[in-house]
Design a protein around this motif. Structure first.
Motif, PDB file in Angstrom:
ATOM      1  N   GLY A  17      -4.594   1.245   1.482  1.00 54.42           N
ATOM      2  CA  GLY A  17      -4.332   0.102   0.365  1.00 54.42           C
ATOM      3  C   GLY A  17      -5.559  -0.086  -0.236  1.00 54.42           C
ATOM      4  O   GLY A  17      -5.675  -1.034  -1.252  1.00 54.42           O
ATOM      5  N   CYS A  71       0.977  -1.225  -0.061  1.00 57.16           N
ATOM      6  CA  CYS A  71      -0.107  -0.077   0.047  1.00 57.16           C
ATOM      7  C   CYS A  71       0.987   1.257  -0.011  1.00 57.16           C
ATOM      8  O   CYS A  71       1.921   1.135   0.246  1.00 57.16           O
ATOM      9  CB  CYS A  71      -0.931  -0.006   1.149  1.00 57.16           C
ATOM     10  SG  CYS A  71      -0.034   0.102   2.801  1.00 57.16           S
ATOM     11  N   CYS A 116      -0.407  -1.575  10.194  1.00 55.52           N
ATOM     12  CA  CYS A 116       0.237  -0.703   9.539  1.00 55.52           C
ATOM     13  C   CYS A 116       1.535  -0.297  10.041  1.00 55.52           C
ATOM     14  O   CYS A 116       2.330  -0.061   9.332  1.00 55.52           O
ATOM     15  CB  CYS A 116      -0.686   0.636   9.328  1.00 55.52           C
ATOM     16  SG  CYS A 116      -2.493   0.616   8.902  1.00 55.52           S
ATOM     17  N   SER A 153      -4.905   5.594   6.351  1.00 60.56           N
ATOM     18  CA  SER A 153      -4.786   4.250   5.958  1.00 60.56           C
ATOM     19  C   SER A 153      -6.345   3.512   5.836  1.00 60.56           C
ATOM     20  O   SER A 153      -7.107   4.220   6.028  1.00 60.56           O
ATOM     21  CB  SER A 153      -4.310   3.520   7.412  1.00 60.56           C
ATOM     22  OG  SER A 153      -5.091   3.543   8.535  1.00 60.56           O
ATOM     23  N   CYS A 154      -6.141   2.215   5.659  1.00 61.23           N
ATOM     24  CA  CYS A 154      -7.454   1.450   5.507  1.00 61.23           C
ATOM     25  C   CYS A 154      -8.327   1.738   6.812  1.00 61.23           C
ATOM     26  O   CYS A 154      -9.522   2.324   6.577  1.00 61.23           O
ATOM     27  CB  CYS A 154      -7.166   0.155   5.242  1.00 61.23           C
ATOM     28  SG  CYS A 154      -6.217  -0.094   3.925  1.00 61.23           S
ATOM     29  N   LEU A 166       1.391   3.554   2.219  1.00 59.15           N
ATOM     30  CA  LEU A 166       2.163   3.843   3.169  1.00 59.15           C
ATOM     31  C   LEU A 166       3.649   3.586   3.067  1.00 59.15           C
ATOM     32  O   LEU A 166       4.504   4.435   3.664  1.00 59.15           O
ATOM     33  CB  LEU A 166       1.845   2.770   4.479  1.00 59.15           C
ATOM     34  CG  LEU A 166       0.434   3.165   5.198  1.00 59.15           C
ATOM     35  CD1 LEU A 166       0.276   2.170   6.238  1.00 59.15           C
ATOM     36  CD2 LEU A 166      -0.126   4.637   5.288  1.00 59.15           C
TER      37      LEU A 166
HETATM   38  S1  SF4 Z   1      -4.237  -1.687   6.670  1.00 59.72           S
HETATM   39 FE1  SF4 Z   1      -4.383  -0.918   4.900  1.00 59.72          FE
HETATM   40  S2  SF4 Z   1      -2.768   1.035   5.014  1.00 59.72           S
HETATM   41 FE2  SF4 Z   1      -2.412  -0.388   6.730  1.00 59.72          FE
HETATM   42  S3  SF4 Z   1      -0.853  -1.557   6.253  1.00 59.72           S
HETATM   43 FE3  SF4 Z   1      -2.559  -2.855   5.525  1.00 59.72          FE
HETATM   44  S4  SF4 Z   1      -3.128  -2.133   3.523  1.00 59.72           S
HETATM   45 FE4  SF4 Z   1      -1.673  -0.741   4.439  1.00 59.72          FE
END
Ligand code: SF4
Length: 430
Positions: free
Chosen positions: A152, A33, A58, A118-119, A35
């Protein structure tokens, strides 16, 4: 024929893969993602801090991607959304304000704070735009608080940089009048920036500024006289934001390899009306050095067949470089998004017949890869180990974003990145 025409590719602008059909796939994707972008952005903007508002997942992603910083004060962290926060947004906002106040109280060196969505923060609809506004009012002028999403959901990892730079554009001061300047857009290693600065100075192109700047206070000015060159092919949002500020993109391939760098510099030189003799004087030595560095790698890479899974969005420029400067044979070039306008010059240089795919259906693509048995597969970390276990040599695409690869001086290193996995596999097979 002029000197410049003699050394620039004669088929630049010819069809290449410009009109080639694109296989569009939608299905399960294997990508990191946004991040992930924090890993290189925090090194680049040296007085910024990235506060991810997210979950323990995350935090783990960031820790494992960036490693643990033992000696330096960290410049990123995760404010963990606990389960109880999911019940009350008011609490989550108050907690965020407290975390930020504590952080800024402890770290007076921070000049710019990014709240990174974030998500989880998107799922609970935590309004980080409003939080950034509120916190900016509270902490200005010492600290500017901005926000962007690294979630993500519907992103690939380089979009984190795009979102971050797009968040910076409205903060850029207005260029007075219509003074002309060149803006190089996309995070580059400092050594690469310095090389480009020297080349632009020799060309008489300038003033030259970079986005992002190394320090928060040095955000470059933008206006109707700004012409910008993209240094990275994944900056669609940033480009849109710059266009809205009156800046104009200079169309060019990306500065990868000797040819890509020459064409990129040449596009700016043409915009500035630089004579071709001056252009050759300023670039010949660098270009020759790059070509020389590529020559001995070409011997070993020529004819090797390469397959790209969609990951970094660098796939099309890399395939062009590998095909034209190293004689490799791209089989499939997969990319998460195919930005036709920003990639027009690249697509025109790709050899005809290359299969282009956009998006991903990972199972289908794995089937195609297994059937093709490429000599080298460029893919994300998640696919590399299983493919290696099946006897395929792989290259992690994320390394191409972490490593300085742009410009003449880096052309040899860029080729080396593709040579290494082939050499390793050859050793294993002995
Ligand atoms: S929850 Fe979403 S933002 Fe957090 S690490 Fe996973 S994909 Fe990345």
């Amino acid at each position: 024929m002029s000197a410049i025409a003699a050394s620039l590719p004669t088929d630049a602008g010819a069809a290449g893969c410009g009109d080639a059909p694109v296989l569009r796939e939608r299905g399960q994707r294997e990508v990191f993602c946004g991040l992930t972008g924090i890993v290189w952005l925090h090194r680049k903007i040296q007085d910024a801090f990235f506060l991810v508002v997210g979950s323990r997942t995350c935090a783990h992603l960031l820790q494992s991607a960036a490693g643990v910083m033992i000696f330096a004060e960290p410049r990123f962290a995760t404010a963990i959304i606990e389960e109880r926060d999911l019940a009350g947004l008011a609490d989550a906002n108050e907690e965020l304000d407290r975390v930020v106040a504590r952080l800024l109280g402890r770290r007076p060196d921070i000049r710019m704070l990014f709240l990174v969505g974030s998500c989880p923060s998107e799922v609970i609809k935590l309004d980080l735009a409003r939080a950034a506004q509120r916190l900016s009012q509270r902490h200005m002028p010492a600290v500017r608080v901005l926000h962007f999403s690294g979630s993500g959901i519907e992103t690939t990892f380089t979009q984190g940089e795009d979102a971050c730079l797009a968040a910076l554009v409205p903060e850029m001061p207005a260029e007075p009048g219509s003074a002309r300047s060149l803006l190089v857009v996309g995070a580059l290693a400092e050594v690469v920036e310095d090389q480009f600065l020297r080349l632009f100075a020799a060309l008489g192109v300038g003033p030259v500024r970079f986005l992002p700047a190394r320090r928060a206070a040095d955000l470059p000015a933008v206006g109707s006289g700004t012409r910008y060159l993209l240094a990275q092919p994944f900056l669609a949002e940033t480009a849109r934001a710059l266009d809205a500020r009156g800046a104009r993109r200079i169309p060019a391939p990306f500065p990868l390899g000797a040819e890509g760098t020459t064409l990129w510099l040449h596009a700016a030189a043409q915009e500035w009306g630089v004579g071709e003799r001056t252009f050759r004087e300023a670039t010949t030595i660098g270009e020759q050095r790059a070509r020389h560095a590529l020559l001995r790698r070409r011997e070993r890479l020529s004819g090797q067949r390469v397959f790209f899974f969609p990951d970094s969005q660098l796939e099309v420029p890399l395939a062009r470089f590998l095909a034209r400067e190293l004689g490799m044979v791209p089989l499939e070039v997969g990319t998460p998004y195919l930005h036709r306008e920003h990639l027009a010059e690249e697509l025109a240089l790709l050899p005809p017949g290359v299969m282009l795919s956009e998006g991903q259906h990972v199972e289908n693509q794995l089937d195609r890869c297994r059937a093709a048995r490429p000599d080298l597969t460029v893919c994300g970390l998640g696919l590399a180990n299983p493919l290696e276990a099946e006897g395929l040599a792989t290259k992690w695409s994320i390394e191409l974003v972490f490593t300085p690869i742009q410009g003449y001086e880096q052309a040899g290193d860029l080729a080396e990145l593709f040579l290494r996995p082939l050499a390793r596999r050859a050793r294993l097979e002995v």
